[in-house]
Motif scaffolding. Structure first.
Motif, PDB file in Angstrom:
ATOM      1  N   LEU A  58       6.092   8.267 -29.725  1.00  0.00           N
ATOM      2  CA  LEU A  58       6.678   9.464 -30.306  1.00  0.00           C
ATOM      3  C   LEU A  58       5.863  10.695 -29.922  1.00  0.00           C
ATOM      4  CD1 LEU A  58       8.750  10.823 -32.113  1.00  0.00           C
ATOM      5  CD2 LEU A  58       7.307  10.256 -34.090  1.00  0.00           C
ATOM      6  N   ALA A  59       4.542  10.557 -29.953  1.00  0.00           N
ATOM      7  CA  ALA A  59       3.670  11.680 -29.588  1.00  0.00           C
ATOM      8  C   ALA A  59       3.924  12.128 -28.157  1.00  0.00           C
ATOM      9  CB  ALA A  59       2.214  11.279 -29.770  1.00  0.00           C
ATOM     10  N   GLU A  60       4.113  11.160 -27.264  1.00  0.00           N
ATOM     11  CA  GLU A  60       4.381  11.482 -25.860  1.00  0.00           C
ATOM     12  C   GLU A  60       5.731  12.194 -25.724  1.00  0.00           C
ATOM     13  OE1 GLU A  60       5.227   9.204 -21.616  1.00  0.00           O
ATOM     14  OE2 GLU A  60       4.091   8.185 -23.196  1.00  0.00           O
ATOM     15  N   ASP A  61       6.709  11.720 -26.452  1.00  0.00           N
ATOM     16  CA  ASP A  61       8.045  12.330 -26.411  1.00  0.00           C
ATOM     17  C   ASP A  61       7.993  13.778 -26.904  1.00  0.00           C
ATOM     18  OD1 ASP A  61      10.714  12.562 -26.003  1.00  0.00           O
ATOM     19  OD2 ASP A  61      11.339  11.133 -27.535  1.00  0.00           O
ATOM     20  N   VAL A  62       7.312  13.983 -28.019  1.00  0.00           N
ATOM     21  CA  VAL A  62       7.199  15.328 -28.583  1.00  0.00           C
ATOM     22  C   VAL A  62       6.445  16.250 -27.629  1.00  0.00           C
ATOM     23  CG1 VAL A  62       6.198  16.698 -30.448  1.00  0.00           C
ATOM     24  CG2 VAL A  62       7.336  14.537 -30.967  1.00  0.00           C
ATOM     25  N   SER A  63       5.360  15.769 -27.081  1.00  0.00           N
ATOM     26  CA  SER A  63       4.545  16.603 -26.199  1.00  0.00           C
ATOM     27  C   SER A  63       5.308  17.017 -24.948  1.00  0.00           C
ATOM     28  CB  SER A  63       3.252  15.871 -25.805  1.00  0.00           C
ATOM     29  OG  SER A  63       3.538  14.696 -25.066  1.00  0.00           O
ATOM     30  N   ARG A  64       6.124  16.124 -24.396  1.00  0.00           N
ATOM     31  CA  ARG A  64       6.908  16.467 -23.202  1.00  0.00           C
ATOM     32  C   ARG A  64       7.933  17.554 -23.527  1.00  0.00           C
ATOM     33  NH1 ARG A  64       9.690  11.860 -20.411  1.00  0.00           N
ATOM     34  NH2 ARG A  64       9.515  13.153 -18.528  1.00  0.00           N
ATOM     35  N   ASN A  65       8.537  17.482 -24.698  1.00  0.00           N
ATOM     36  CA  ASN A  65       9.476  18.528 -25.099  1.00  0.00           C
ATOM     37  C   ASN A  65       8.759  19.854 -25.321  1.00  0.00           C
ATOM     38  OD1 ASN A  65      12.479  17.633 -25.673  1.00  0.00           O
ATOM     39  ND2 ASN A  65      11.200  15.885 -26.257  1.00  0.00           N
ATOM     40  N   LEU A  66       7.553  19.807 -25.856  1.00  0.00           N
ATOM     41  CA  LEU A  66       6.778  21.038 -26.054  1.00  0.00           C
ATOM     42  C   LEU A  66       6.396  21.671 -24.717  1.00  0.00           C
ATOM     43  CD1 LEU A  66       4.410  20.109 -29.029  1.00  0.00           C
ATOM     44  CD2 LEU A  66       6.521  21.446 -29.086  1.00  0.00           C
ATOM     45  N   VAL A  67       6.106  20.835 -23.735  1.00  0.00           N
ATOM     46  CA  VAL A  67       5.806  21.350 -22.401  1.00  0.00           C
ATOM     47  C   VAL A  67       7.016  22.092 -21.840  1.00  0.00           C
ATOM     48  CG1 VAL A  67       5.291  20.716 -20.008  1.00  0.00           C
ATOM     49  CG2 VAL A  67       4.055  19.614 -21.876  1.00  0.00           C
ATOM     50  N   MET A  68       8.199  21.539 -22.050  1.00  0.00           N
ATOM     51  CA  MET A  68       9.419  22.191 -21.569  1.00  0.00           C
ATOM     52  C   MET A  68       9.646  23.527 -22.276  1.00  0.00           C
ATOM     53  SD  MET A  68      10.449  20.381 -19.139  1.00  0.00           S
ATOM     54  CE  MET A  68      11.960  21.295 -18.827  1.00  0.00           C
ATOM     55  N   VAL A  69       9.304  23.593 -23.547  1.00  0.00           N
ATOM     56  CA  VAL A  69       9.414  24.863 -24.275  1.00  0.00           C
ATOM     57  C   VAL A  69       8.528  25.911 -23.609  1.00  0.00           C
ATOM     58  CG1 VAL A  69       8.978  26.049 -26.447  1.00  0.00           C
ATOM     59  CG2 VAL A  69       9.993  23.768 -26.469  1.00  0.00           C
ATOM     60  N   ALA A  70       7.292  25.527 -23.327  1.00  0.00           N
ATOM     61  CA  ALA A  70       6.347  26.462 -22.713  1.00  0.00           C
ATOM     62  C   ALA A  70       6.792  26.879 -21.313  1.00  0.00           C
ATOM     63  CB  ALA A  70       4.962  25.825 -22.652  1.00  0.00           C
ATOM     64  N   ARG A  71       7.372  25.946 -20.571  1.00  0.00           N
ATOM     65  CA  ARG A  71       7.813  26.243 -19.210  1.00  0.00           C
ATOM     66  C   ARG A  71       8.977  27.229 -19.174  1.00  0.00           C
ATOM     67  NH1 ARG A  71       8.146  21.156 -14.999  1.00  0.00           N
ATOM     68  NH2 ARG A  71       5.905  20.700 -14.853  1.00  0.00           N
TER      69      ARG A  71
END
Length: 294
Positions: free
Chosen positions: A30-43
Motif C-alpha cells: 500500500l505504501a508503494e502504491d500511495v507513494s507512486r501516486n504522490l510522485v505523479m501529483v508532483a510531476r
C-alpha cells in the motif's frame, strides 16, 4: 477503486525522505502504491493540474490518515482553484502534524474564497513568527495580495517594503517578491519605479519563474512578433503579366477539351454498348439476395 496508469519508471522512491518515513505506517504494498501516486501529483501539478488532482484523489482514498497525503491533496486542489477543498485538506494536515508551514497557503485560500480580511488576520497571527524566512516572505506576499483585493494599493506597497526586498542577496523568493512589488507600483500608477523593479526581478529570476522580462518589455514599448504566423499571412500576389499568361493557358486547355469532345462522341457510344454486353451478369440475383446498402 479505479486506478490511473502510472509509468513504469515511477517507483515511488522519488518522494521526499520525510514523506517516505510517514508512509512506513502503511503495509509495504500500500505504501508503494500511495507513494507512486504522490510522485505523479508532483510531476503533473505545474503542467497538468487536473491530472495531478486526479492522482491526489486516489492517494487520498488509499491513505487519508497520512498527513503528507492530505497536504498533497491540498496543493492539487489549490492548483485547480478549489480553495475550499484545499483549505480543508491543509487544515487536516496541520492538525495531524502541528506544523505551521502551511499557514501562508491557507491564508491565500482565504483570499481565493473572497475573504481577504481573514487572510490579513492570519498574517498578524502568532503562527507567523514560527515560520522560517521563506514562509515569512510568502506570508508577506499573501498579505500584500489581500490589501490589493481590498483596493488598498498604497498599503500593499508598504507591506512589501521589507529587508528582504532591499537585500542584494538573491534567494529563492527574491524574484517573486520584487515582481510583486513592481506590479503593485504599476497598479498605483508609479510606472518609472515599476520599471526599475521589474528590471531587478529579471536579474534575480534565473529559472524564469515570473514573466518579469515580458512586463519590462511591455513597459519599454517592445512588441514581439511571431515570425511563423507572419510567414503564414504572407500571400504571393501574381504580377499582371503572370496573370495574363495563366489566362491564356486556361483558354487553350478549354479549347482542346471542346474539340476533342466533338470527335470522340460516336466512338464513345460504340464503346458503351460493347462494355454493357461484356459486363452483363451471368446469373441474376434473387430478391432475397439483395446486397446490403452502404
Amino acid at each position: 477503486m479505479k486506478r490511473l496508469p502510472i509509468p513504469d519508471d515511477v517507483t515511488g522512491e522519488e518522494i521526499d525522505a520525510d514523506v517516505r518515513q510517514e508512509l512506513l505506517s502503511l503495509p509495504k504494498g500500500l505504501a508503494e502504491d500511495v507513494s507512486r501516486n504522490l510522485v505523479m501529483v508532483a510531476r503533473l501539478i505545474d503542467e497538468d493540474p487536473e491530472g495531478a488532482y486526479a492522482y491526489s484523489k486516489i492517494a487520498l482514498r488509499l491513505a487519508s490518515r497520512v498527513a503528507a497525503v492530505r497536504e498533497a491533496a491540498g496543493f492539487a486542489a489549490y492548483a485547480n482553484q478549489k480553495y475550499s477543498e484545499a483549505l480543508a485538506e491543509f487544515r487536516a494536515a496541520r492538525r495531524m502534524t502541528g506544523n505551521v508551514d502551511l499557514w501562508p497557503v491557507m491564508a491565500d485560500c482565504e483570499r481565493g474564497l473572497g475573504r481577504p480580511e481573514k487572510a490579513l488576520d492570519m498574517a498578524g497571527a502568532p503562527e507567523v513568527h514560527k515560520l522560517d524566512k521563506a514562509g515569512q516572505v510568502e506570508m508577506r506576499l499573501v498579505a500584500a495580495g489581500a490589501r490589493r483585493d481590498m483596493g488598498q494599493l498604497d498599503a500593499a506597497i508598504v507591506t512589501l517594503q521589507s529587508p528582504e526586498l532591499a537585500s542584494n542577496s538573491v534567494q529563492p523568493w527574491t524574484a517573486r517578491l520584487r515582481y510583486a512589488y513592481a506590479d503593485a507600483l504599476l497598479a498605483a500608477g508609479r510606472e518609472d519605479e515599476a520599471r526599475e523593479w521589474f528590471a531587478k526581478a529579471v536579474e534575480s529570476d534565473k529559472d524564469g519563474s515570473t514573466d518579469a522580462s515580458d512586463r519590462l518589455a511591455e513597459l519599454d514599448g517592445v512588441e514581439f512578433v511571431d515570425a511563423l504566423v507572419e510567414d503564414e499571412d504572407e500571400v504571393e500576389v501574381p504580377t499582371e503579366a503572370e496573370a495574363e499568361a495563366e489566362d491564356e493557358i486556361e483558354t487553350d486547355i478549354e479549347t482542346d477539351i471542346e474539340v476533342g469532345t466533338e470527335d470522340d462522341d460516336e466512338d464513345d457510344d460504340d464503346f458503351d454498348i460493347v462494355e454493357a454486353e461484356q459486363t452483363k451478369p451471368v446469373v441474376e440475383a434473387d430478391d432475397d439476395d439483395e446486397a446490403p446498402r452502404g
